[in-house]
Design a protein around this motif. Structure first.
Motif: not given
Length: 620
Positions: A213, A218-221, A253, A261-264, A266-267
């Protein structure tokens, strides 16, 4: 009474005729390779039961005879039987037992003659036409696996590296040994599930995600360009150890990852994918296929496992931890930590339960270093205690292995003391094998494609064989010089020997079609002692596989292939297969049954190589 005895002996006589014709029919019809040792054990087992019907579970040992002048196999159970009978108050001479057993062996299609030697050994001489028939069947049908009683579901857990960490030589051993075990079970017709139990869950992902993070917000995109995951791991670990705020955020985290949680998620997936790509490079080099099923796969099952142990009253509390003791073992399993988190013990229990209940596995094998032996002993004991499996029905086993040592006999490291990267090791193997081929001037006779094929065959074949040819329980010294030596029990020697055998027919201008036709019509004559020795050696292949199935020690197969190659060399040096004119070099005479012995030797070697995961090439 006399009439009944007479009737009984007539029935026995007819039964023996039926048994003999059934054996002959099995030999004729079966495309599977016959395990001669097993067949002899059946004959002697029946004889022992007929001679001593009151002896419970009598010992039964038949082994290949080391000295040909004393026969081909030897029955060694008379002394052990005498000991058993002595314990029951019956004093019987072992030689007398051997005589009684011999009298109860009917005429059959295998045994030419039997002789008693020493204190009660029975030397067994095989019939030449029986061996010749088996070799002919092998030529006609190809190397088919020996018949198994029933197809079983086999799970092999091997390789198992940790996400975000480099694969090292310990993973190399697990990967090579586990793959070879899978290949053996697959060859024998079992349904094999090859599992890669990667370390893809746990507190280390908190610090990795927190660092991701910060470094790539911008790791999500945008997919983060993590080239060096090992370096990335070290950076995050350094921050975790030195920065209190970072440490707190890392723990948060972990909680958010475990809450899915979706963004975690994804990471987490991004980090896992970078590792997977690195692992796959190794698996592609070694031609290893695996299904990834990491610790994360079993997360949701762990709560149920803990509850099951609690419901059965098997859990004790120890300073806030939930622990489980198993009968006769001093160390407990920790199934819940004092902070409420799960452990390796919990995930290994959940994985074992899933493999038993959902996969319905008959055999489960864990291929890890011997240091984990005690851990698995306790996990297996807990699974038996709770009633998940019966060890008499389901085989659950830890196949441990020793550590890899450098040539200084210390743990294998780089000069700077770091762990050796697996890809560096494989690339070094490729370079060394090319140097070896060029030293032998193979680059002057092979096409570029053939040279490259020979390079990969020698490099990866030698690395695998060096590992597999040592008893896996022992530590072994990693040495490129030794493994690339083309003398002695090495892959380099065997690959050259195999290529030479394969080239005999080609150099004599004998087409494959001619050999196939000859296999249908030519009788394999085994009159010369070297022909007889080679024929018997070829047919020991199923015995070797059976032994490995029991003890999972693959060096037995390596020893056998080396023995087969050296026995072939003895045969080829003594028995002319192709006779040429000394002046013109033209083929004058082809000894077809000897050419067929060359073919069948190569066929068995090729199957042995395949089980070891070694790819021979046609030209080297």
């Amino acid at each position: 009474m006399e009439e009944l005895r007479e009737e009984n002996s007539k029935l026995k006589y007819r039964l023996n005729i039926l048994k003999r014709s059934l054996q002959e029919e099995q030999s004729e019809c079966s495309q599977s390779m016959i395990n001669i040792n097993q067949r002899l054990q059946e004959v002697f087992g029946n004889a022992i039961r007929a001679a001593y019907p009151d002896l419970e579970n009598p010992p039964l040992a038949v082994t290949p005879n080391q000295q040909p002048k004393f026969g081909d196999y030897q029955f060694n159970s008379a002394m052990a039987m005498a000991q058993m009978m002595k314990a029951k108050g019956q004093k019987v001479n072992p030689r007398e037992i051997a005589e009684t057993v011999m009298k109860n062996i009917p005429d059959n299609d295998i045994i030419q003659k039997l002789e008693i030697a020493g204190p009660g050994f029975i030397n067994i001489h095989l019939k030449k036409d029986f061996v010749s028939k088996l070799l002919t069947n092998l030529l006609r049908n190809g190397v088919k696996p020996p018949a198994v009683e029933a197809k079983k579901k086999v799970v092999v857990d091997f390789s198992s590296p940790n996400i975000a960490k480099e694969m090292h030589v310990g993973h190399l051993r697990s990967t090579i040994i586990g793959d070879s075990m899978c290949r053996l079970f697959e060859f024998l017709g079992h349904d094999v599930l090859r599992l890669n139990h990667v370390g893809d869950w746990g507190t280390q992902f908190g610090m990795l995600i927190a660092h991701l993070q910060d470094k790539f917000p911008d790791y999500l995109t945008v997919s983060p360009p993590i080239g060096d995951l090992q370096g990335f791991y070290k950076e995050s670990k350094k921050r975790f150890d030195n920065e209190e705020d970072f440490k707190k955020r890392a723990y948060q985290c972990v909680v958010r990852l475990q809450s899915k949680e979706p963004e975690f998620i994804k990471a987490w997936n991004l980090i896992c994918d970078v590792s997977r790509q690195e692992f796959q490079k190794v698996y592609d080099c070694l031609d290893v296929k695996l299904i990834e099923r990491g610790e994360s796969y079993y997360q949701d099952m762990m709560t149920t496992v803990v509850k099951e142990f609690e419901d059965k009253g098997l859990v004790e509390m120890d300073e806030g931890r939930k622990i489980v003791f198993t009968p006769g073992l001093p160390l407990p399993l920790t199934i819940v930590k004092s902070d409420g988190g799960f452990t390796y013990d919990t995930s290994d229990l959940a994985a074992l339960k899933q493999r038993l209940m959902e996969e319905k596995a008959d055999i489960i094998i864990y291929v890890t270093d011997s240091g984990q032996g005690v851990h698995f002993q306790v996990v297996f004991a807990a699974a038996q205690m709770i009633g998940w499996y019966d060890p008499n029905v389901t085989r659950v086993e830890h196949a441990g292995f020793g550590v890899v040592l450098g040539e200084d006999k210390k743990k294998f490291k780089t000069r700077s003391g770091d762990t050796v990267r697996l890809m560096d090791l494989l690339e070094e193997g490729l370079k060394r094998s090319m140097d070896k081929l060029k030293d032998k001037e193979r680059d002057k006779v092979l096409t570029p494609e053939e040279l490259q094929a020979a390079q990969t065959s020698v490099a990866f074949g030698c690395i695998k064989y060096a590992d597999l040819s040592h008893n896996r329980i022992n530590d072994y010294v990693f040495s490129f010089d030794k493994m690339l030596d083309d003398r002695g029990n090495t892959a380099a020697y065997l690959l050259y020997a195999f290529t030479r055998i394969r080239s005999i027919a080609r150099l004599a201008n004998i087409e494959d079609a001619t050999l196939r036709k000859a296999a249908e019509t030519t009788e394999l004559v085994l009159d010369h002692e070297k022909e007889w020795k080679l024929g018997k050696c070829i047919l020991r292949f199923p015995e070797i596989l059976q032994k490995i199935l029991e003890d999972l020690l693959l060096h037995t197969l390596c020893d056998y292939l080396y023995e087969l190659a050296t026995t072939f060399t003895e045969f080829y040096d003594t028995c002319y297969c192709v006779e040429k004119d000394r002046q013109t070099g033209e083929v004058v005479k082809v000894n077809m049954w000897r050419m067929l012995l060359c073919e069948v030797t190569a066929a068995v070697m090729a199957e042995g190589f395949d089980i070891l995961g070694i790819k021979p090439v046609h030209r080297m």
